[in-house]
Design a protein around this motif. Sequence first.
Motif, mmCIF file in Angstrom:
data_model
loop_
_atom_site.group_PDB
_atom_site.id
_atom_site.type_symbol
_atom_site.label_atom_id
_atom_site.label_comp_id
_atom_site.label_asym_id
_atom_site.label_seq_id
_atom_site.Cartn_x
_atom_site.Cartn_y
_atom_site.Cartn_z
ATOM 1 N N GLU A 1 8.877 54.572 -33.114
ATOM 2 C CA GLU A 1 10.179 55.024 -33.654
ATOM 3 C C GLU A 1 11.116 53.856 -33.965
ATOM 4 O OE1 GLU A 1 12.216 57.555 -30.868
ATOM 5 O OE2 GLU A 1 12.232 56.054 -29.279
ATOM 6 N N LEU A 2 11.002 52.771 -33.204
ATOM 7 C CA LEU A 2 11.897 51.637 -33.432
ATOM 8 C C LEU A 2 11.498 50.835 -34.666
ATOM 9 C CD1 LEU A 2 12.265 50.402 -29.737
ATOM 10 C CD2 LEU A 2 13.885 51.762 -31.077
ATOM 11 N N ASN A 3 10.252 50.966 -35.080
ATOM 12 C CA ASN A 3 9.770 50.148 -36.197
ATOM 13 C C ASN A 3 9.756 50.885 -37.522
ATOM 14 O OD1 ASN A 3 9.212 47.885 -34.554
ATOM 15 N ND2 ASN A 3 7.339 48.867 -33.853
ATOM 16 N N LEU A 4 9.626 52.213 -37.476
ATOM 17 C CA LEU A 4 9.424 52.967 -38.716
ATOM 18 C C LEU A 4 10.541 52.773 -39.751
ATOM 19 C CD1 LEU A 4 7.696 56.231 -37.427
ATOM 20 C CD2 LEU A 4 6.679 54.346 -38.717
ATOM 21 N N PRO A 5 11.834 52.828 -39.359
ATOM 22 C CA PRO A 5 12.875 52.658 -40.378
ATOM 23 C C PRO A 5 12.724 51.337 -41.138
ATOM 24 C CG PRO A 5 13.829 53.488 -38.345
ATOM 25 C CD PRO A 5 12.404 53.148 -38.021
ATOM 26 N N THR A 6 12.474 50.241 -40.416
ATOM 27 C CA THR A 6 12.303 48.951 -41.078
ATOM 28 C C THR A 6 11.036 48.936 -41.923
ATOM 29 O OG1 THR A 6 13.217 48.087 -39.035
ATOM 30 C CG2 THR A 6 12.499 46.477 -40.647
ATOM 31 N N LEU A 7 9.984 49.567 -41.390
ATOM 32 C CA LEU A 7 8.730 49.622 -42.144
ATOM 33 C C LEU A 7 8.948 50.320 -43.485
ATOM 34 C CD1 LEU A 7 5.593 49.253 -42.277
ATOM 35 C CD2 LEU A 7 5.428 51.547 -41.314
ATOM 36 N N PHE A 8 9.603 51.490 -43.449
ATOM 37 C CA PHE A 8 9.875 52.217 -44.696
ATOM 38 C C PHE A 8 10.691 51.341 -45.655
ATOM 39 C CE2 PHE A 8 9.988 56.281 -41.885
ATOM 40 C CZ PHE A 8 8.598 56.321 -41.866
ATOM 41 N N ALA A 9 11.713 50.703 -45.088
ATOM 42 C CA ALA A 9 12.634 49.927 -45.923
ATOM 43 C C ALA A 9 11.940 48.738 -46.576
ATOM 44 C CB ALA A 9 13.812 49.443 -45.080
ATOM 45 N N ARG A 10 10.904 48.208 -45.934
ATOM 46 C CA ARG A 10 10.224 47.041 -46.517
ATOM 47 C C ARG A 10 9.005 47.441 -47.344
ATOM 48 N NH1 ARG A 10 9.551 42.574 -41.840
ATOM 49 N NH2 ARG A 10 7.981 41.820 -43.307
ATOM 50 N N LEU A 11 8.294 48.476 -46.887
ATOM 51 C CA LEU A 11 7.022 48.832 -47.538
ATOM 52 C C LEU A 11 7.192 49.444 -48.931
ATOM 53 C CD1 LEU A 11 3.897 49.232 -47.333
ATOM 54 C CD2 LEU A 11 4.380 51.471 -46.340
ATOM 55 N N TYR A 12 8.077 50.455 -49.026
ATOM 56 C CA TYR A 12 8.156 51.181 -50.294
ATOM 57 C C TYR A 12 8.610 50.305 -51.466
ATOM 58 C CZ TYR A 12 6.850 55.600 -48.087
ATOM 59 O OH TYR A 12 6.148 56.586 -47.437
ATOM 60 N N GLU B 1 5.901 38.508 -35.330
ATOM 61 C CA GLU B 1 5.980 39.103 -34.002
ATOM 62 C C GLU B 1 6.224 40.588 -34.148
ATOM 63 O OE1 GLU B 1 8.262 37.640 -30.605
ATOM 64 O OE2 GLU B 1 8.203 35.698 -31.652
ATOM 65 N N ARG B 2 5.779 41.361 -33.179
ATOM 66 C CA ARG B 2 6.054 42.784 -33.194
ATOM 67 C C ARG B 2 7.551 42.990 -33.430
ATOM 68 N NH1 ARG B 2 5.375 47.855 -31.355
ATOM 69 N NH2 ARG B 2 3.182 48.396 -31.548
ATOM 70 N N HIS B 3 7.899 43.833 -34.398
ATOM 71 C CA HIS B 3 9.301 44.026 -34.755
ATOM 72 C C HIS B 3 10.103 44.544 -33.561
ATOM 73 C CE1 HIS B 3 12.766 44.939 -37.197
ATOM 74 N NE2 HIS B 3 12.762 46.180 -36.762
ATOM 75 N N ALA B 4 9.592 45.590 -32.891
ATOM 76 C CA ALA B 4 10.272 46.134 -31.704
ATOM 77 C C ALA B 4 9.236 46.828 -30.832
ATOM 78 C CB ALA B 4 11.349 47.127 -32.132
ATOM 79 N N GLY B 5 9.601 47.050 -29.577
ATOM 80 C CA GLY B 5 8.681 47.733 -28.666
ATOM 81 C C GLY B 5 7.581 46.794 -28.209
ATOM 82 N N ALA B 6 6.644 47.339 -27.397
ATOM 83 C CA ALA B 6 5.560 46.517 -26.862
ATOM 84 C C ALA B 6 4.234 47.003 -27.433
ATOM 85 C CB ALA B 6 5.536 46.623 -25.340
ATOM 86 N N SER B 7 3.231 46.131 -27.361
ATOM 87 C CA SER B 7 1.897 46.489 -27.853
ATOM 88 C C SER B 7 1.406 47.765 -27.176
ATOM 89 C CB SER B 7 0.920 45.353 -27.567
ATOM 90 O OG SER B 7 -0.398 45.794 -27.795
ATOM 91 N N ASN B 8 0.694 48.593 -27.929
ATOM 92 C CA ASN B 8 0.155 49.831 -27.379
ATOM 93 C C ASN B 8 -1.177 49.608 -26.674
ATOM 94 O OD1 ASN B 8 2.083 51.833 -28.238
ATOM 95 N ND2 ASN B 8 1.496 51.256 -30.309
ATOM 96 N N TYR B 9 -1.648 48.369 -26.712
ATOM 97 C CA TYR B 9 -2.942 48.090 -26.102
ATOM 98 C C TYR B 9 -2.781 47.532 -24.697
ATOM 99 C CZ TYR B 9 -5.751 49.267 -30.093
ATOM 100 O OH TYR B 9 -6.393 49.970 -31.078
ATOM 101 N N SER B 10 -3.221 48.283 -23.706
ATOM 102 C CA SER B 10 -3.294 47.768 -22.350
ATOM 103 C C SER B 10 -4.580 46.952 -22.258
ATOM 104 C CB SER B 10 -3.344 48.926 -21.365
ATOM 105 O OG SER B 10 -4.474 49.727 -21.645
ATOM 106 N N VAL B 11 -4.726 46.198 -21.166
ATOM 107 C CA VAL B 11 -5.950 45.406 -21.001
ATOM 108 C C VAL B 11 -7.163 46.345 -21.018
ATOM 109 C CG1 VAL B 11 -7.217 43.914 -19.425
ATOM 110 C CG2 VAL B 11 -4.776 43.567 -19.763
#
Length: 314
Positions: free
Chosen positions: A17-28, A201-211
């Motif tokens: 949720e923290l990344n989607l707005p920026t993603l939309f704004a840059r991708l489209y 770097e990841r725009h916001a939040g942490a990686s979804n991959y645990s070890v």
Amino acid sequence: MSATPELSIVIPVYNEELNLPTLFARLYPVLDAIGRSYEVVFTNDGSADRSIELLKAQFAARPDVTRVIDFNSNYGQHMAIMAAFERVRGTVIVTLDADLQNPPEEIPKLLEKIDAGHDYVGGYRLDRQDSLFRTWASRLINIVREHTTNIEMTDQGCMLRAYRRPIIEAIVHSGAINTFIPALAYSFSSNPAEVGVKHEERHAGASNYSVYKLIRLNFDLVTGFSIAPLQYFTMFAMACCAGSALFVLVLAIRRLFFDYTAAEGLFTLFGVLFFLMSVALLGIGLIGEYVGRTYQVVRARQRYFIKEVHERKE
Ligand code: UDP
Ligand code: MG
């Protein structure tokens, strides 16, 4: 939306949720500037945050080029991509991450290579922006992959990649479970190419991959593409057998011809035993990995469940 756009962008989304707005704004804007007909297919991989609301809002804002697949639960990045692959309509398909680690501005670089005639273009991350642990672990798994499969790629972990339609059709047709999409695509490609892409770097939040998830994913890469680990294991076991036979022979000769009775070397024997025991356990685990894969294929249960698809009806 055109029935067969030139370009399909595939993006898996899990708690972004923290990344989607920026993603939309840059991708489209990037896609609009390329000047080809396109569609963007998002898969919401069972996010627990507001990702699906944001995706639905984006669908409402750009229904002509946006499609959203909504999973009922979390099936992992590669299955999320697979579900999108089953539905894409484009002639060229591009995958990227939702967290902006793959800058959308790099997409034209991939398309250039596709236009030059390649059927599969893999990005490799220039100046990778991840933790030391991740970078180091990637290097290790690169080496393992090189020795166990015939997949050649500089950076298997980079999801910024472009594929021509026949590759995607082959991937969908393979029905692979627990797979590693970049490697699967490579196995179907006849003319692959690579290109260096920026990494952020990841725009916001942490990686979804645990070890744990990372280890599972890399098992998918190695044991999902070759049985070389089993064969190496058997070769090593054969070497152990030969070594032990030699050891027994030496002991017997000592006992018979040199009258040697002292019970020394007990702890050495323990050392040897423990070692062999751990080798045996490793072997059982390795066999279990392949049996588990066979089980999943034989069980043939659906790989994921789609709750809803948000797209403009034809
Ligand atoms: N992702 C997903 N399902 C998962 C884990 C990740 O769809 O179970 C998505 C995530 O939203 C992102 C991409 O896969 O778009 C890469 O995930 P992440 O950034 O967490 O991985 P990393 O960059 O650390 O390898
Ligand atoms: Mg990431």
